[in-house]
Design an enzyme around this catalytic site. Structure first.
Site, PDB file in Angstrom:
ATOM      1  N   HIS A 173       6.306   9.149 -28.900  1.00  0.00           N
ATOM      2  CA  HIS A 173       4.794  10.648 -28.459  1.00  0.00           C
ATOM      3  C   HIS A 173       5.271  11.656 -28.163  1.00  0.00           C
ATOM      4  O   HIS A 173       4.833  12.715 -28.488  1.00  0.00           O
ATOM      5  CB  HIS A 173       5.622   9.788 -26.653  1.00  0.00           C
ATOM      6  CG  HIS A 173       4.634  10.646 -25.376  1.00  0.00           C
ATOM      7  ND1 HIS A 173       3.390  10.334 -25.878  1.00  0.00           N
ATOM      8  CD2 HIS A 173       4.685  11.828 -24.985  1.00  0.00           C
ATOM      9  CE1 HIS A 173       2.729  11.612 -25.076  1.00  0.00           C
ATOM     10  NE2 HIS A 173       3.591  12.536 -24.766  1.00  0.00           N
TER      11      HIS A 173
ATOM     12  N   ASN B  84      -1.958  18.329 -21.315  1.00  0.00           N
ATOM     13  CA  ASN B  84      -2.733  17.695 -22.493  1.00  0.00           C
ATOM     14  C   ASN B  84      -2.769  17.731 -23.439  1.00  0.00           C
ATOM     15  O   ASN B  84      -3.174  17.662 -24.546  1.00  0.00           O
ATOM     16  CB  ASN B  84      -3.848  17.165 -21.987  1.00  0.00           C
ATOM     17  CG  ASN B  84      -3.451  16.045 -20.704  1.00  0.00           C
ATOM     18  OD1 ASN B  84      -2.733  15.413 -20.179  1.00  0.00           O
ATOM     19  ND2 ASN B  84      -5.345  16.023 -19.556  1.00  0.00           N
TER      20      ASN B  84
ATOM     21  N   HIS C 208      -2.462  15.992 -27.222  1.00  0.00           N
ATOM     22  CA  HIS C 208      -2.391  14.527 -26.532  1.00  0.00           C
ATOM     23  C   HIS C 208      -2.787  13.785 -27.215  1.00  0.00           C
ATOM     24  O   HIS C 208      -3.309  12.749 -27.198  1.00  0.00           O
ATOM     25  CB  HIS C 208      -1.987  14.507 -24.979  1.00  0.00           C
ATOM     26  CG  HIS C 208      -0.813  14.391 -24.520  1.00  0.00           C
ATOM     27  ND1 HIS C 208       0.051  15.662 -24.817  1.00  0.00           N
ATOM     28  CD2 HIS C 208       0.072  13.877 -23.778  1.00  0.00           C
ATOM     29  CE1 HIS C 208       1.437  16.070 -24.968  1.00  0.00           C
ATOM     30  NE2 HIS C 208       1.544  14.524 -23.366  1.00  0.00           N
TER      31      HIS C 208
ATOM     32  N   LYS D  53       5.594  23.184 -15.111  1.00  0.00           N
ATOM     33  CA  LYS D  53       4.077  21.947 -15.182  1.00  0.00           C
ATOM     34  C   LYS D  53       4.399  21.915 -12.721  1.00  0.00           C
ATOM     35  O   LYS D  53       2.914  21.321 -13.104  1.00  0.00           O
ATOM     36  CB  LYS D  53       5.090  20.397 -15.141  1.00  0.00           C
ATOM     37  CG  LYS D  53       4.362  19.022 -14.269  1.00  0.00           C
ATOM     38  CD  LYS D  53       4.458  18.425 -15.854  1.00  0.00           C
ATOM     39  CE  LYS D  53       3.234  17.376 -14.944  1.00  0.00           C
ATOM     40  NZ  LYS D  53       4.054  16.099 -15.388  1.00  0.00           N
TER      41      LYS D  53
ATOM     42  N   HIS E  50      -1.757  10.997 -29.385  1.00  0.00           N
ATOM     43  CA  HIS E  50      -2.173  10.049 -28.444  1.00  0.00           C
ATOM     44  C   HIS E  50      -2.906   8.519 -29.952  1.00  0.00           C
ATOM     45  O   HIS E  50      -2.361   7.543 -30.026  1.00  0.00           O
ATOM     46  CB  HIS E  50      -3.028   9.860 -27.055  1.00  0.00           C
ATOM     47  CG  HIS E  50      -2.086   9.402 -26.295  1.00  0.00           C
ATOM     48  ND1 HIS E  50      -2.785   9.453 -25.265  1.00  0.00           N
ATOM     49  CD2 HIS E  50      -1.297   9.877 -26.240  1.00  0.00           C
ATOM     50  CE1 HIS E  50      -2.062  10.044 -24.358  1.00  0.00           C
ATOM     51  NE2 HIS E  50      -0.759  10.243 -24.131  1.00  0.00           N
TER      52      HIS E  50
ATOM     53  N   GLU F 285       7.950  18.388 -25.489  1.00  0.00           N
ATOM     54  CA  GLU F 285       7.218  18.886 -24.739  1.00  0.00           C
ATOM     55  C   GLU F 285       7.600  20.564 -24.026  1.00  0.00           C
ATOM     56  O   GLU F 285       6.704  20.822 -23.069  1.00  0.00           O
ATOM     57  CB  GLU F 285       7.312  17.912 -23.388  1.00  0.00           C
ATOM     58  CG  GLU F 285       6.646  16.665 -23.553  1.00  0.00           C
ATOM     59  CD  GLU F 285       5.016  15.972 -23.238  1.00  0.00           C
ATOM     60  OE1 GLU F 285       4.572  17.184 -22.909  1.00  0.00           O
ATOM     61  OE2 GLU F 285       4.900  15.141 -24.542  1.00  0.00           O
TER      62      GLU F 285
ATOM     63  N   GLU G 107      -5.920  16.438 -11.455  1.00  0.00           N
ATOM     64  CA  GLU G 107      -6.963  17.527 -12.967  1.00  0.00           C
ATOM     65  C   GLU G 107      -7.857  16.779 -13.326  1.00  0.00           C
ATOM     66  O   GLU G 107      -9.160  16.488 -13.511  1.00  0.00           O
ATOM     67  CB  GLU G 107      -6.325  16.703 -14.317  1.00  0.00           C
ATOM     68  CG  GLU G 107      -6.186  16.239 -15.742  1.00  0.00           C
ATOM     69  CD  GLU G 107      -5.514  15.119 -16.403  1.00  0.00           C
ATOM     70  OE1 GLU G 107      -4.631  14.816 -16.272  1.00  0.00           O
ATOM     71  OE2 GLU G 107      -6.291  15.526 -17.656  1.00  0.00           O
TER      72      GLU G 107
ATOM     73  N   ARG H 110       1.194  -1.912  -0.019  1.00  0.00           N
ATOM     74  CA  ARG H 110       0.233  -0.154   0.254  1.00  0.00           C
ATOM     75  C   ARG H 110       0.824   1.178  -0.018  1.00  0.00           C
ATOM     76  O   ARG H 110       0.636   2.341   0.408  1.00  0.00           O
ATOM     77  CB  ARG H 110      -0.719   0.120   1.505  1.00  0.00           C
ATOM     78  CG  ARG H 110      -1.877  -1.355   1.506  1.00  0.00           C
ATOM     79  CD  ARG H 110      -3.604  -1.350   1.759  1.00  0.00           C
ATOM     80  NE  ARG H 110      -4.052  -1.918   2.130  1.00  0.00           N
ATOM     81  CZ  ARG H 110      -4.386  -3.004   2.616  1.00  0.00           C
ATOM     82  NH1 ARG H 110      -3.337  -2.991   3.926  1.00  0.00           N
ATOM     83  NH2 ARG H 110      -5.535  -3.738   2.016  1.00  0.00           N
TER      84      ARG H 110
ATOM     85  N   LYS I  83       2.030  11.264 -11.869  1.00  0.00           N
ATOM     86  CA  LYS I  83       1.067  10.460 -12.291  1.00  0.00           C
ATOM     87  C   LYS I  83       1.664   9.151 -12.631  1.00  0.00           C
ATOM     88  O   LYS I  83       3.232   9.254 -13.179  1.00  0.00           O
ATOM     89  CB  LYS I  83       0.260  10.426 -13.531  1.00  0.00           C
ATOM     90  CG  LYS I  83      -0.292  11.919 -14.179  1.00  0.00           C
ATOM     91  CD  LYS I  83      -1.333  12.342 -15.157  1.00  0.00           C
ATOM     92  CE  LYS I  83      -1.915  12.998 -15.543  1.00  0.00           C
ATOM     93  NZ  LYS I  83      -2.372  13.587 -16.514  1.00  0.00           N
TER      94      LYS I  83
ATOM     95  N   ARG J 184      -4.967  20.862 -14.348  1.00  0.00           N
ATOM     96  CA  ARG J 184      -4.307  20.058 -15.065  1.00  0.00           C
ATOM     97  C   ARG J 184      -4.233  19.574 -16.625  1.00  0.00           C
ATOM     98  O   ARG J 184      -3.126  18.604 -17.047  1.00  0.00           O
ATOM     99  CB  ARG J 184      -3.856  19.060 -13.977  1.00  0.00           C
ATOM    100  CG  ARG J 184      -2.826  18.202 -13.754  1.00  0.00           C
ATOM    101  CD  ARG J 184      -2.512  16.981 -12.919  1.00  0.00           C
ATOM    102  NE  ARG J 184      -1.225  16.257 -13.297  1.00  0.00           N
ATOM    103  CZ  ARG J 184      -0.470  15.592 -12.502  1.00  0.00           C
ATOM    104  NH1 ARG J 184      -0.819  15.195 -11.134  1.00  0.00           N
ATOM    105  NH2 ARG J 184       0.441  14.917 -13.111  1.00  0.00           N
TER     106      ARG J 184
END
Ligand code: GLY
Length: 349
Positions: free
Chosen positions: A268, A249, A252, A231, A256, A180, A241, A116, A138, A245
């Protein structure tokens, strides 16, 4: 040494992102961060072979995974968890992820679910992971249902960015990271964009024409803290998000889809650049983009980095590929649209 501090107030978590020059500095920093705790390192075959970084680290303490997005799966997570059991890790131990985004995301996820939650130190080895995935917590894996659809938020205990890793990168990996960084400029800082614009002229002249790599690595690394701090400011406001946030993206949703349609032949960062360009075109069509000069500046900066903005797929193909993307809100595919350099807004497809 430069350091950035990030605080997630909601979770009462804060950590530092340190920028280091070389492996010897990194080695001693890692040792002092481990501070006698039980630990395992996670890396991939490429990083393990291409750097002499692991020479003095006992092999039984290292999980070496195959390199590539196709290995960002449960099998790799199981290997990290098995090694953690084998080495008798517990919650007072630490996992050290040394790799690009795939390794960082998987190590973060495995350490989030092992007993955990075990702390993770992120040591990004690509420009892309230095400016993006190593910061913000993330973590996750890909499944047949899509990229990063299984995951969790797990903020690192520390991020150590080391310039010497830039020497190990192929040209396209520098381009991935630069994309990026440009994204950060467009979505949040005209100043950062301007610095990248100036740097892109230097890049074109010194790197593309004269192949002067060292100078380029020094210059790009000096811009990394500024990019990361854009960021960082966003993540501090909205870790989960639920609001701003999502601006990260930018590019993206299209990107993607293009990565997927190309069977990941489009890397990417290059997908993100192409995606940003589609968003700019869409923003212009909808009358959201405030001036044509910004469009030209964006096109120019990518061109100086020798990144093609051409979209090889039809909009119908892209829309179909977008269906599985997480970037949906109320069942609608969400886009990030560009008002001007430094300002974006949400829209629906
Ligand atoms: N890479 C986007 C984010 O971390 O939110």
């Amino acid at each position: 040494m430069k350091t950035l501090h990030i605080s997630i107030d909601q979770k009462k978590i804060s950590y530092e992102i340190d920028f280091l020059e070389n492996f010897s500095e990194l080695h001693s920093r890692i040792l002092s961060e481990i501070a006698g705790r039980n630990h395992v390192f996670v890396t991939d075959e490429n990083v393990f072979e291409k750097t002499n970084f692991f020479t003095n680290i006992p092999k039984e303490k290292i999980v070496i995974l195959p390199a590539g997005e196709e290995y960002k799966n449960w099998e790799s997570i199981t290997k990290i968890l098995d090694k953690s059991f084998e080495m008798c890790l517990d919650r007072s131990s630490v996992v050290i992820a040394i790799g690009g985004g795939v390794i960082g995301d998987m190590s973060g996820f495995a350490s989030r679910i092992f007993m955990r939650g075990v702390p993770v130190i992120q040591v990004p080895t690509t420009l892309l992971s230095m400016v993006d995935s190593s910061v913000g917590g993330k973590t996750g894996i890909d499944t047949k249902h899509g990229k990063n659809l299984i995951g969790a938020f797990h903020q690192p205990e520390k991020v150590l960015c080391c310039k010497q890793f830039l020497q190990t990168l192929e040209f396209v990996e520098l381009q991935n990271g630069l994309s990026e960084m440009v994204k950060h400029g467009i979505l949040g800082s005209e100043d950062h964009f301007k610095h990248l614009e100036n740097f892109s002229e230097k890049f074109k002249e010194n790197f593309l024409e004269k192949n002067n790599r060292i100078e380029i690595e020094n210059a790009v690394f000096s811009l990394v803290p500024e990019s990361v701090s854009i960021k960082k400011n966003i993540v501090q406001q909205d870790e989960q998000e639920k609001g701003v946030r999502g601006f990260l993206n930018l590019g993206h949703t299209y990107g993607h889809a293009m990565e997927l349609l190309s069977n990941f032949e489009i890397p990417h960062g290059i997908g993100v650049a192409k995606g940003i360009w589609q968003s700019v075109i869409e923003s212009e069509k909808r009358g959201i983009l405030q001036n044509d000069i910004d469009k030209k500046r964006i096109e120019n900066v990518f061109s100086n980095f020798n990144i093609s903005l051409e979209n090889p797929f039809s909009l119908k193909e892209i829309e179909e590929a977008m269906v599985h993307d997480k970037k949906k809100k109320d069942g609608k595919i969400r886009l990030i649209l560009v008002k001007k350099i430094g300002e974006v807004e949400y829209g629906n497809l």
